[in-house]
Motif scaffolding. Structure first.
Motif, short mmCIF file in Angstrom:
data_model
loop_
_atom_site.label_atom_id
_atom_site.label_comp_id
_atom_site.label_asym_id
_atom_site.label_seq_id
_atom_site.Cartn_x
_atom_site.Cartn_y
_atom_site.Cartn_z
N ARG A 179 0.83 -1.21 0.00
CA ARG A 179 0.00 0.00 0.00
C ARG A 179 0.86 1.26 0.00
O ARG A 179 0.61 2.20 -0.77
CB ARG A 179 -0.93 0.00 1.21
CG ARG A 179 -1.87 1.20 1.26
CD ARG A 179 -2.77 1.17 2.47
NE ARG A 179 -3.63 -0.01 2.46
CZ ARG A 179 -4.50 -0.29 3.42
NH1 ARG A 179 -4.61 0.50 4.48
NH2 ARG A 179 -5.26 -1.36 3.34
N THR A 180 1.90 1.28 0.86
CA THR A 180 2.78 2.45 0.93
C THR A 180 3.55 2.64 -0.36
O THR A 180 3.74 3.76 -0.84
CB THR A 180 3.76 2.31 2.11
OG1 THR A 180 3.03 2.11 3.32
CG2 THR A 180 4.62 3.55 2.26
N ALA A 181 4.01 1.52 -0.95
CA ALA A 181 4.76 1.59 -2.20
C ALA A 181 3.89 2.20 -3.31
O ALA A 181 4.34 3.07 -4.08
CB ALA A 181 5.23 0.20 -2.61
N LYS A 182 2.64 1.77 -3.38
CA LYS A 182 1.73 2.30 -4.40
C LYS A 182 1.43 3.78 -4.16
O LYS A 182 1.31 4.56 -5.11
CB LYS A 182 0.43 1.49 -4.41
CG LYS A 182 0.59 0.09 -4.98
CD LYS A 182 -0.71 -0.69 -4.91
CE LYS A 182 -0.53 -2.10 -5.46
NZ LYS A 182 -1.78 -2.90 -5.35
N THR A 183 1.31 4.17 -2.89
CA THR A 183 1.07 5.58 -2.55
C THR A 183 2.22 6.45 -3.03
O THR A 183 2.01 7.53 -3.61
CB THR A 183 0.90 5.74 -1.03
OG1 THR A 183 -0.23 4.97 -0.60
CG2 THR A 183 0.67 7.20 -0.65
N LEU A 184 3.45 5.99 -2.80
CA LEU A 184 4.63 6.75 -3.22
C LEU A 184 4.72 6.85 -4.74
O LEU A 184 4.99 7.92 -5.29
CB LEU A 184 5.89 6.08 -2.66
CG LEU A 184 6.12 6.21 -1.15
CD1 LEU A 184 7.20 5.24 -0.69
CD2 LEU A 184 6.52 7.64 -0.80
N LEU A 185 4.48 5.74 -5.41
CA LEU A 185 4.60 5.72 -6.87
C LEU A 185 3.47 6.51 -7.55
O LEU A 185 3.66 7.07 -8.63
CB LEU A 185 4.61 4.28 -7.37
CG LEU A 185 5.89 3.50 -7.05
CD1 LEU A 185 5.72 2.02 -7.35
CD2 LEU A 185 7.08 4.06 -7.83
N LYS A 186 2.33 6.55 -6.90
CA LYS A 186 1.21 7.31 -7.46
C LYS A 186 1.54 8.79 -7.51
O LYS A 186 1.16 9.51 -8.44
CB LYS A 186 -0.05 7.07 -6.64
CG LYS A 186 -1.30 7.72 -7.22
CD LYS A 186 -2.53 7.35 -6.39
CE LYS A 186 -3.78 7.99 -6.99
NZ LYS A 186 -5.00 7.65 -6.20
N LYS A 187 2.29 9.27 -6.49
CA LYS A 187 2.62 10.69 -6.43
C LYS A 187 3.90 11.02 -7.21
O LYS A 187 3.96 11.99 -7.95
CB LYS A 187 2.79 11.13 -4.97
CG LYS A 187 3.18 12.60 -4.81
CD LYS A 187 3.21 13.01 -3.36
CE LYS A 187 3.67 14.47 -3.21
NZ LYS A 187 2.75 15.41 -3.90
N TYR A 188 4.94 10.17 -7.04
CA TYR A 188 6.25 10.53 -7.58
C TYR A 188 6.61 9.83 -8.90
O TYR A 188 7.54 10.24 -9.58
CB TYR A 188 7.34 10.24 -6.55
CG TYR A 188 7.22 11.10 -5.31
CD1 TYR A 188 7.54 12.45 -5.34
CD2 TYR A 188 6.77 10.56 -4.12
CE1 TYR A 188 7.43 13.24 -4.20
CE2 TYR A 188 6.65 11.33 -2.97
CZ TYR A 188 6.98 12.67 -3.02
OH TYR A 188 6.86 13.45 -1.90
N LYS A 189 5.94 8.75 -9.22
CA LYS A 189 6.10 8.05 -10.50
C LYS A 189 7.40 7.25 -10.65
O LYS A 189 7.40 6.16 -11.22
CB LYS A 189 5.99 9.03 -11.69
CG LYS A 189 4.74 9.88 -11.67
CD LYS A 189 3.47 9.05 -11.65
CE LYS A 189 2.23 9.94 -11.64
NZ LYS A 189 0.98 9.16 -11.46
N THR A 190 8.54 7.79 -10.17
CA THR A 190 9.81 7.08 -10.33
C THR A 190 10.54 6.96 -8.99
O THR A 190 10.31 7.75 -8.06
CB THR A 190 10.75 7.80 -11.32
OG1 THR A 190 11.19 9.05 -10.74
CG2 THR A 190 10.05 8.07 -12.64
#
Length: 221
Positions: A179-190
């Motif tokens: 969940r945290t990984a997806k949250t980070l990638l949703k905002k920062y993309k890379t």
């Protein structure tokens, strides 16, 4: 004439193997570290984000029976079981097994139900021990069984999409689950953008987990 050494003899000379274990700082006050030292362990204390003991790629959470019951009541145990699953190999040690195990501040069937949920729902094996010395002996046997070449601490699929690979990399950091990984990638993309993000911004997004993540991104080898 040289003496014949029977390889199956109980008295055969054994090659001394160094057993290593990482112990959470909160376990310093227990007797277990002393027992482990007497069993030949090389001990390293650390502030572990997950579990109380780490042996190779196995995470071990230790609870006394009373602490386990309290953790069920305040729901802390659920979070700890979820965190343990970051390690493909993990187990829960319940210490202090006795005839009065079902007495206390939780109904005996609720206690049984949570044990079943732990084993079947959270896929976490449970080991019952008598006391701290017995716990140390279980850790010793586990460490001996783990004296093999190290493997990755994360499970992997044979083929991953680009997005799954990014998520897989992030989940390798302590405290970072799906969940945290997806949250980070949703905002920062890379991964690069996450690594370059300000700590304050990361904290607003994922809370306390950001501190260790930011520290690791800026750590020198």
């Amino acid at each position: 004439m040289s003496k014949f050494l029977n390889p199956f003899s109980k008295n055969k000379i054994k090659e001394k193997q160094q057993l290593e274990i990482t112990i959470d700082n909160r376990e310093r006050n227990s007797l277990i570290p002393s027992y482990l030292k007497s069993l030949g362990f090389q001990i390293q204390f650390s502030q572990l984000p997950v579990a109380d003991y780490i042996i190779k790629n196995t995470a071990i959470e230790r609870k006394t029976i009373s602490d386990f019951k309290s953790s069920i009541v305040n729901k802390r145990m659920i979070n700890q079981l979820l965190e343990l699953k970051q390690y493909p190999k993990h187990l829960l040690i319940l210490e202090g097994i006795n005839p009065n195990i079902y007495e206390g501040n939780i109904h005996e069937n609720a206690f049984r139900g949570f044990l079943l949920s732990t084993a079947l729902g959270y896929k976490t094996p449970i080991i019952f021990t008598l006391d701290e010395e017995d716990t140390a002996k279980y850790l010793y046997v586990l460490a001996r069984k783990q004296k093999k070449p190290e493997t990755s601490i994360r499970a992997s699929k044979s083929s991953l999409s680009d997005k799954e690979q990014l998520q897989f990399i992030l989940e390798g950091f302590p405290g970072i689950g799906p969940r945290t990984a997806k949250t980070l990638l949703k905002k920062y993309k890379t991964i690069k953008e996450i690594a370059q993000a300000p700590l304050k911004e990361l904290q607003e997004l994922i809370g306390k987990k950001a501190i260790l993540l930011h520290k690791l991104f800026n750590l020198k080898f």
